[in-house]
Design a protein around this motif. Sequence first.
Motif, short mmCIF file in Angstrom:
data_model
loop_
_atom_site.label_atom_id
_atom_site.label_comp_id
_atom_site.label_asym_id
_atom_site.label_seq_id
_atom_site.Cartn_x
_atom_site.Cartn_y
_atom_site.Cartn_z
N SER A 36 0.85 -1.20 0.00
CA SER A 36 0.00 0.00 0.00
C SER A 36 0.88 1.25 0.00
O SER A 36 0.64 2.22 -0.74
CB SER A 36 -0.90 -0.04 1.24
OG SER A 36 -1.39 1.23 1.57
N TYR A 37 1.93 1.22 0.80
CA TYR A 37 2.89 2.34 0.83
C TYR A 37 3.58 2.50 -0.53
O TYR A 37 3.68 3.61 -1.07
CB TYR A 37 3.92 2.09 1.94
CG TYR A 37 5.14 2.95 1.86
CD1 TYR A 37 5.08 4.33 2.11
CD2 TYR A 37 6.38 2.40 1.51
CE1 TYR A 37 6.21 5.12 2.01
CE2 TYR A 37 7.51 3.20 1.41
CZ TYR A 37 7.42 4.55 1.66
OH TYR A 37 8.54 5.34 1.56
N LEU A 38 4.02 1.38 -1.11
CA LEU A 38 4.71 1.46 -2.41
C LEU A 38 3.78 1.94 -3.52
O LEU A 38 4.22 2.54 -4.49
CB LEU A 38 5.29 0.08 -2.78
CG LEU A 38 6.43 -0.45 -1.90
CD1 LEU A 38 6.85 -1.84 -2.34
CD2 LEU A 38 7.64 0.51 -1.94
N ALA A 39 2.48 1.68 -3.38
CA ALA A 39 1.51 2.08 -4.41
C ALA A 39 1.04 3.52 -4.23
O ALA A 39 0.47 4.11 -5.14
CB ALA A 39 0.30 1.14 -4.37
N GLY A 40 1.28 4.08 -3.05
CA GLY A 40 0.73 5.40 -2.74
C GLY A 40 1.75 6.52 -2.90
O GLY A 40 2.93 6.28 -3.16
N PRO A 41 1.30 7.76 -2.71
CA PRO A 41 2.16 8.92 -2.96
C PRO A 41 3.32 9.07 -1.98
O PRO A 41 4.31 9.72 -2.29
CB PRO A 41 1.18 10.11 -2.83
CG PRO A 41 0.02 9.59 -2.06
CD PRO A 41 -0.07 8.13 -2.32
N ASP A 42 3.23 8.45 -0.79
CA ASP A 42 4.32 8.61 0.19
C ASP A 42 5.63 7.98 -0.27
O ASP A 42 6.69 8.25 0.29
CB ASP A 42 3.92 8.03 1.55
CG ASP A 42 2.89 8.91 2.25
OD1 ASP A 42 2.67 10.05 1.79
OD2 ASP A 42 2.29 8.46 3.24
N SER A 43 5.56 7.10 -1.28
CA SER A 43 6.79 6.46 -1.78
C SER A 43 7.25 7.07 -3.11
O SER A 43 8.07 6.47 -3.81
CB SER A 43 6.58 4.95 -1.95
OG SER A 43 5.59 4.73 -2.95
N ASN A 44 6.75 8.27 -3.43
CA ASN A 44 7.06 8.84 -4.75
C ASN A 44 8.56 9.03 -5.00
O ASN A 44 9.01 9.04 -6.14
CB ASN A 44 6.36 10.20 -4.94
CG ASN A 44 4.90 10.02 -5.32
OD1 ASN A 44 4.46 8.89 -5.57
ND2 ASN A 44 4.15 11.09 -5.34
N TYR A 45 9.34 9.20 -3.93
CA TYR A 45 10.78 9.44 -4.13
C TYR A 45 11.58 8.14 -3.99
O TYR A 45 12.79 8.15 -3.90
CB TYR A 45 11.28 10.51 -3.14
CG TYR A 45 12.67 11.00 -3.49
CD1 TYR A 45 12.90 11.70 -4.68
CD2 TYR A 45 13.75 10.74 -2.67
CE1 TYR A 45 14.17 12.14 -5.03
CE2 TYR A 45 15.03 11.17 -3.00
CZ TYR A 45 15.23 11.87 -4.18
OH TYR A 45 16.49 12.30 -4.52
N MET A 46 10.90 7.01 -3.97
CA MET A 46 11.60 5.73 -3.81
C MET A 46 11.57 4.96 -5.13
O MET A 46 10.50 4.78 -5.72
CB MET A 46 10.90 4.91 -2.73
CG MET A 46 11.55 3.55 -2.50
SD MET A 46 10.60 2.56 -1.33
CE MET A 46 11.15 3.26 0.18
N THR A 47 12.71 4.54 -5.62
CA THR A 47 12.72 3.67 -6.80
C THR A 47 13.93 2.75 -6.78
O THR A 47 14.96 3.08 -6.19
CB THR A 47 12.62 4.48 -8.12
OG1 THR A 47 12.23 3.60 -9.18
CG2 THR A 47 13.94 5.15 -8.50
N GLY A 48 13.76 1.57 -7.38
CA GLY A 48 14.86 0.59 -7.47
C GLY A 48 15.10 -0.17 -6.18
O GLY A 48 16.08 -0.89 -6.05
N GLN A 49 14.18 -0.03 -5.22
CA GLN A 49 14.39 -0.64 -3.90
C GLN A 49 13.69 -2.01 -3.80
O GLN A 49 12.66 -2.25 -4.42
CB GLN A 49 13.84 0.27 -2.80
CG GLN A 49 14.48 1.65 -2.79
CD GLN A 49 16.00 1.56 -2.68
OE1 GLN A 49 16.53 0.94 -1.77
NE2 GLN A 49 16.70 2.19 -3.62
N SER A 50 14.28 -2.86 -3.01
CA SER A 50 13.69 -4.18 -2.72
C SER A 50 13.47 -4.24 -1.22
O SER A 50 14.40 -4.47 -0.45
CB SER A 50 14.62 -5.30 -3.17
OG SER A 50 14.68 -5.32 -4.58
N LEU A 51 12.24 -4.00 -0.83
CA LEU A 51 11.89 -3.79 0.57
C LEU A 51 11.73 -5.14 1.29
O LEU A 51 10.83 -5.92 0.95
CB LEU A 51 10.56 -3.03 0.57
CG LEU A 51 10.11 -2.30 1.80
CD1 LEU A 51 11.13 -1.24 2.20
CD2 LEU A 51 8.76 -1.62 1.51
N LEU A 52 12.58 -5.39 2.29
CA LEU A 52 12.45 -6.62 3.06
C LEU A 52 11.31 -6.47 4.07
O LEU A 52 11.28 -5.51 4.84
CB LEU A 52 13.75 -6.90 3.82
CG LEU A 52 14.85 -7.62 3.05
CD1 LEU A 52 16.19 -7.47 3.74
CD2 LEU A 52 14.50 -9.09 2.87
#
Length: 257
Positions: A233-249
């Motif tokens: 939900s966080y990755l799909a929403g606007p709060d993660s707009n500055y995150m890319t290329g990450q693999s979240l454990l």
Amino acid sequence: MKHRVALVTGAGQGIGEAIALRLSRDGFNVAVVDLDSQAAANVSKKIEQAGGKALAIQADVADRVQVFAAVQQAQRTFGGFDVIVNNAGIAPSTPIEAITPDIVDKVYNINVKGVIWGMQAAIEAFKQLGHGGKIINASSQAGHVGNPELAVYSSSKFAVRGLTQTAARDLAPLGITVNAYCPGIVNTPMWQRIDKEISAAAGQPEGYGTEQFAKRITLGRLSEADDVAACVSYLAGPDSNYMTGQSLLIDGGMVFS
Ligand SMILES: NC(=O)C1=CN([C@@H]2O[C@H](COP(=O)(O)OP(=O)(O)OC[C@H]3O[C@@H](n4cnc5c(N)ncnc54)[C@H](O)[C@@H]3O)[C@@H](O)[C@H]2O)C=CC1
Ligand SMILES: CC(=O)C(C)=O
């Protein structure tokens, strides 16, 4: 208010189902894609009964044509396209000496090529619509650390992390972010089957495999599908707009990196 549109593959049960339900609660119209048409229809019905909008689509993520058709159908039906979650995956046990060409093809066609086709289909839709979007891929803690008896699966999930990093770089100019989620042991039908296989191979009763893996979890419990859905939900929403290329454990501390 215009609803954003998300498509989730492998959404007929387990983690994908939890993600579809969560994204609907977050305000998305959700395309529920699964190989099993009845499972997709059931999840779609649950979303609609809760007041959301959903579309059930039967598709095999290993088939590029079917994946593109599913994304186009979601875009046409809902009038937009914003997020794809390439969640579908399979995890047969594969001790090294027992690996066959057929099992490598099967796992890689779904877990790796399915992610590539999903990313390509989403890019096509984002370009048609003239905006960026979010691509979210399913990796695993097994994509960070080689897991015993799961060589083919583990290597496919390492590949998903590689694809995620590379696509993030390639697609940034288009305003598309690409991230992966990496769960540990999630209490779903997939894990229940893996537990049975590991336990039987060790000559132990059911639950033994879970016990062995669980010893490594810092938070002291397996995750539930909803734990994973909250991070997606966080990755799909606007709060993660500055995150890319990450693999979240999301593994309760099975792997620290
Ligand atoms: N359960 C776990 O412990 C973990 C799971 N994962 C990953 O999370 C994802 C979801 O896993 P679970 O929900 O546990 O699996 P699951 O086996 O419980 O559910 C997978 C869903 O995907 C569908 N599916 C399978 N092959 C498909 C195909 N070719 N095309 C379309 N749909 C297909 C199935 O019909 C099923 O509804 C997978 O990518 C898995 O590798 C990652 C880490 C841990
Ligand atoms: C199935 C899987 O991805 C595990 C145990 O991490």
